[in-house]
Design a protein around this motif. Sequence first.
Motif, PDB file in Angstrom:
ATOM      1  N   LYS A  50      14.842  53.031  65.413  1.00  0.00           N
ATOM      2  CA  LYS A  50      14.455  54.084  64.466  1.00  0.00           C
ATOM      3  C   LYS A  50      14.593  55.460  65.099  1.00  0.00           C
ATOM      4  O   LYS A  50      15.052  56.412  64.458  1.00  0.00           O
ATOM      5  N   LYS A  51      14.185  55.569  66.353  1.00  0.00           N
ATOM      6  CA  LYS A  51      14.246  56.848  67.057  1.00  0.00           C
ATOM      7  C   LYS A  51      15.682  57.306  67.265  1.00  0.00           C
ATOM      8  O   LYS A  51      16.012  58.486  67.058  1.00  0.00           O
ATOM      9  N   LEU A  52      16.551  56.382  67.644  1.00  0.00           N
ATOM     10  CA  LEU A  52      17.942  56.731  67.950  1.00  0.00           C
ATOM     11  C   LEU A  52      18.790  56.986  66.710  1.00  0.00           C
ATOM     12  O   LEU A  52      19.621  57.897  66.687  1.00  0.00           O
ATOM     13  N   PHE A  53      18.555  56.172  65.652  1.00  0.00           N
ATOM     14  CA  PHE A  53      19.470  56.198  64.513  1.00  0.00           C
ATOM     15  C   PHE A  53      18.848  56.732  63.230  1.00  0.00           C
ATOM     16  O   PHE A  53      19.551  56.904  62.228  1.00  0.00           O
ATOM     17  N   GLY A  54      17.532  56.992  63.244  1.00  0.00           N
ATOM     18  CA  GLY A  54      16.878  57.605  62.088  1.00  0.00           C
ATOM     19  C   GLY A  54      16.897  56.761  60.843  1.00  0.00           C
ATOM     20  O   GLY A  54      16.951  57.301  59.733  1.00  0.00           O
ATOM     21  N   GLU A  55      16.843  55.447  61.014  1.00  0.00           N
ATOM     22  CA  GLU A  55      16.847  54.550  59.864  1.00  0.00           C
ATOM     23  C   GLU A  55      16.111  53.265  60.220  1.00  0.00           C
ATOM     24  O   GLU A  55      15.881  52.961  61.389  1.00  0.00           O
ATOM     25  N   GLU A  56      15.741  52.516  59.185  1.00  0.00           N
ATOM     26  CA  GLU A  56      15.088  51.234  59.407  1.00  0.00           C
ATOM     27  C   GLU A  56      16.111  50.219  59.918  1.00  0.00           C
ATOM     28  O   GLU A  56      17.252  50.178  59.437  1.00  0.00           O
ATOM     29  N   PRO A  57      15.734  49.395  60.876  1.00  0.00           N
ATOM     30  CA  PRO A  57      16.663  48.375  61.372  1.00  0.00           C
ATOM     31  C   PRO A  57      16.840  47.253  60.361  1.00  0.00           C
ATOM     32  O   PRO A  57      16.007  47.075  59.466  1.00  0.00           O
ATOM     33  N   PRO A  58      17.920  46.488  60.487  1.00  0.00           N
ATOM     34  CA  PRO A  58      18.089  45.323  59.598  1.00  0.00           C
ATOM     35  C   PRO A  58      16.963  44.342  59.823  1.00  0.00           C
ATOM     36  O   PRO A  58      16.452  44.193  60.938  1.00  0.00           O
ATOM     37  N   SER A  59      16.553  43.677  58.756  1.00  0.00           N
ATOM     38  CA  SER A  59      15.382  42.812  58.855  1.00  0.00           C
ATOM     39  C   SER A  59      15.573  41.525  58.079  1.00  0.00           C
ATOM     40  O   SER A  59      16.282  41.483  57.078  1.00  0.00           O
ATOM     41  N   HIS A  60      14.938  40.463  58.577  1.00  0.00           N
ATOM     42  CA  HIS A  60      14.898  39.176  57.881  1.00  0.00           C
ATOM     43  C   HIS A  60      13.435  38.748  57.814  1.00  0.00           C
ATOM     44  O   HIS A  60      13.020  37.763  58.428  1.00  0.00           O
ATOM     45  N   THR A  61      12.665  39.492  57.049  1.00  0.00           N
ATOM     46  CA  THR A  61      11.220  39.295  57.080  1.00  0.00           C
ATOM     47  C   THR A  61      10.618  38.795  55.772  1.00  0.00           C
ATOM     48  O   THR A  61       9.408  38.763  55.627  1.00  0.00           O
ATOM     49  N   LEU A  84       9.240  34.425  66.740  1.00  0.00           N
ATOM     50  CA  LEU A  84       8.250  33.894  65.806  1.00  0.00           C
ATOM     51  C   LEU A  84       7.278  32.927  66.487  1.00  0.00           C
ATOM     52  O   LEU A  84       6.242  32.593  65.926  1.00  0.00           O
ATOM     53  N   PHE A  85       7.636  32.501  67.711  1.00  0.00           N
ATOM     54  CA  PHE A  85       6.827  31.523  68.436  1.00  0.00           C
ATOM     55  C   PHE A  85       6.339  32.053  69.792  1.00  0.00           C
ATOM     56  O   PHE A  85       5.586  31.369  70.468  1.00  0.00           O
ATOM     57  N   ASP A  86       6.797  33.250  70.177  1.00  0.00           N
ATOM     58  CA  ASP A  86       6.482  33.785  71.496  1.00  0.00           C
ATOM     59  C   ASP A  86       6.062  35.249  71.359  1.00  0.00           C
ATOM     60  O   ASP A  86       6.870  36.099  70.994  1.00  0.00           O
ATOM     61  N   GLU A  87       4.812  35.542  71.657  1.00  0.00           N
ATOM     62  CA  GLU A  87       4.279  36.892  71.475  1.00  0.00           C
ATOM     63  C   GLU A  87       4.980  37.921  72.356  1.00  0.00           C
ATOM     64  O   GLU A  87       5.195  39.067  71.930  1.00  0.00           O
ATOM     65  N   GLU A  88       5.351  37.550  73.567  1.00  0.00           N
ATOM     66  CA  GLU A  88       6.008  38.497  74.474  1.00  0.00           C
ATOM     67  C   GLU A  88       7.383  38.899  73.948  1.00  0.00           C
ATOM     68  O   GLU A  88       7.770  40.062  74.022  1.00  0.00           O
ATOM     69  N   ILE A  89       8.109  37.927  73.425  1.00  0.00           N
ATOM     70  CA  ILE A  89       9.421  38.240  72.855  1.00  0.00           C
ATOM     71  C   ILE A  89       9.258  39.095  71.607  1.00  0.00           C
ATOM     72  O   ILE A  89      10.026  40.032  71.380  1.00  0.00           O
ATOM     73  N   MET A  90       8.237  38.818  70.808  1.00  0.00           N
ATOM     74  CA  MET A  90       7.980  39.636  69.624  1.00  0.00           C
ATOM     75  C   MET A  90       7.688  41.085  70.019  1.00  0.00           C
ATOM     76  O   MET A  90       8.162  42.029  69.366  1.00  0.00           O
ATOM     77  N   LYS A  91       6.921  41.284  71.083  1.00  0.00           N
ATOM     78  CA  LYS A  91       6.626  42.641  71.540  1.00  0.00           C
ATOM     79  C   LYS A  91       7.900  43.374  71.942  1.00  0.00           C
ATOM     80  O   LYS A  91       8.078  44.559  71.619  1.00  0.00           O
ATOM     81  N   LYS A  92       8.778  42.695  72.651  1.00  0.00           N
ATOM     82  CA  LYS A  92      10.045  43.308  73.057  1.00  0.00           C
ATOM     83  C   LYS A  92      10.885  43.659  71.824  1.00  0.00           C
ATOM     84  O   LYS A  92      11.521  44.716  71.770  1.00  0.00           O
ATOM     85  N   TYR A  93      10.894  42.759  70.846  1.00  0.00           N
ATOM     86  CA  TYR A  93      11.641  43.014  69.618  1.00  0.00           C
ATOM     87  C   TYR A  93      11.077  44.221  68.883  1.00  0.00           C
ATOM     88  O   TYR A  93      11.831  45.071  68.385  1.00  0.00           O
ATOM     89  N   GLU A  94       9.767  44.332  68.807  1.00  0.00           N
ATOM     90  CA  GLU A  94       9.139  45.475  68.142  1.00  0.00           C
ATOM     91  C   GLU A  94       9.431  46.777  68.878  1.00  0.00           C
ATOM     92  O   GLU A  94       9.611  47.833  68.252  1.00  0.00           O
ATOM     93  N   GLU A  95       9.524  46.736  70.198  1.00  0.00           N
ATOM     94  CA  GLU A  95       9.919  47.910  70.974  1.00  0.00           C
ATOM     95  C   GLU A  95      11.357  48.307  70.664  1.00  0.00           C
ATOM     96  O   GLU A  95      11.677  49.497  70.558  1.00  0.00           O
ATOM     97  N   ASP A  96      12.212  47.314  70.524  1.00  0.00           N
ATOM     98  CA  ASP A  96      13.606  47.587  70.165  1.00  0.00           C
ATOM     99  C   ASP A  96      13.703  48.210  68.776  1.00  0.00           C
ATOM    100  O   ASP A  96      14.518  49.102  68.537  1.00  0.00           O
ATOM    101  N   GLU A  97      12.875  47.736  67.853  1.00  0.00           N
ATOM    102  CA  GLU A  97      12.849  48.320  66.508  1.00  0.00           C
ATOM    103  C   GLU A  97      12.463  49.793  66.558  1.00  0.00           C
ATOM    104  O   GLU A  97      13.077  50.627  65.877  1.00  0.00           O
ATOM    105  N   LYS A  98      11.444  50.126  67.359  1.00  0.00           N
ATOM    106  CA  LYS A  98      11.012  51.521  67.479  1.00  0.00           C
ATOM    107  C   LYS A  98      12.121  52.390  68.057  1.00  0.00           C
ATOM    108  O   LYS A  98      12.359  53.511  67.597  1.00  0.00           O
ATOM    109  N   GLU A  99      12.793  51.876  69.087  1.00  0.00           N
ATOM    110  CA  GLU A  99      13.883  52.655  69.684  1.00  0.00           C
ATOM    111  C   GLU A  99      15.034  52.815  68.702  1.00  0.00           C
ATOM    112  O   GLU A  99      15.666  53.869  68.641  1.00  0.00           O
TER     113      GLU A  99
END
Length: 248
Positions: A172-183, A155-170
């Motif tokens: 979805k691709k691997l498990f075919g579902e939305e990841p858990p979220s606290h948004t 929430l305070f570091d753009e680079e870490i957010m980008k890595k997290y968003e990449e993990d979210e995409k992977e």
Amino acid sequence: MDQKQKLIKNWTDDSNNYSNKIKMELNSFKKQAWTDIILENTGKNTKMNILDVGTGPGFFSIIMSQAGHQVTAIDCTEAMINEAKENAENAGITADFRVSDGQALEFDDESFDLIISRNVTWTLIDASKAYREWKRVLKPDGKIIIFDANWNLKLFDEEIMKKYEEDEKEYKKLFGEEPPSHTGADMIDYRKSMPMCQRRRPQWDFNTLIELGYKKIYCDINIGDRIYNEKEKVIYRSSPMFMLVIEK
């Protein structure tokens, strides 16, 4: 709302959700995995008097009681303590559950052989005060074991957010579902307001613990392989869980 009010509201509102999560953990490999990793790091083979700080729905209290230890468990919200008591009763164990502030403990000096916490220290409004209190109630040969991660640094570091968003995409691709979220808006507002969320850890903890006079500190910066399932290993990759083992 001030920080304390946000803290209590967040964990009161989410108490049932977290309780459901630990019920699943108690019926999975995680029960034994967590028992093993805690006991491996205590340095003791005898019955211990344990303080579980921020017990939430009681997972650590249950597994440590089942391992034969005496547990006192505290949490800042009555809702979490109620969930913990119910889960403990269902598990057939007894522990001393109390609504209490982990930053201002109501226990005598040198009361506990072991203090444990999981995903709690990032919620502390005054972590330095808490670590000072934990030292006070710890026996001379006792240990503190902290498990946590930089859950909210994205929430305070753009680079870490980008890595997290990449993990979210992977995910979805691997498990075919939305990841858990606290948004949710309230959730994000709460997390942004907590001072520990923008500190880089465990380096901050190291520095603070040394300043407070702790003598020995051991850190494993990533214990995920031992306690995460395959889905969690993907979604939590950018915020690995660390373990701190601290001697007074």
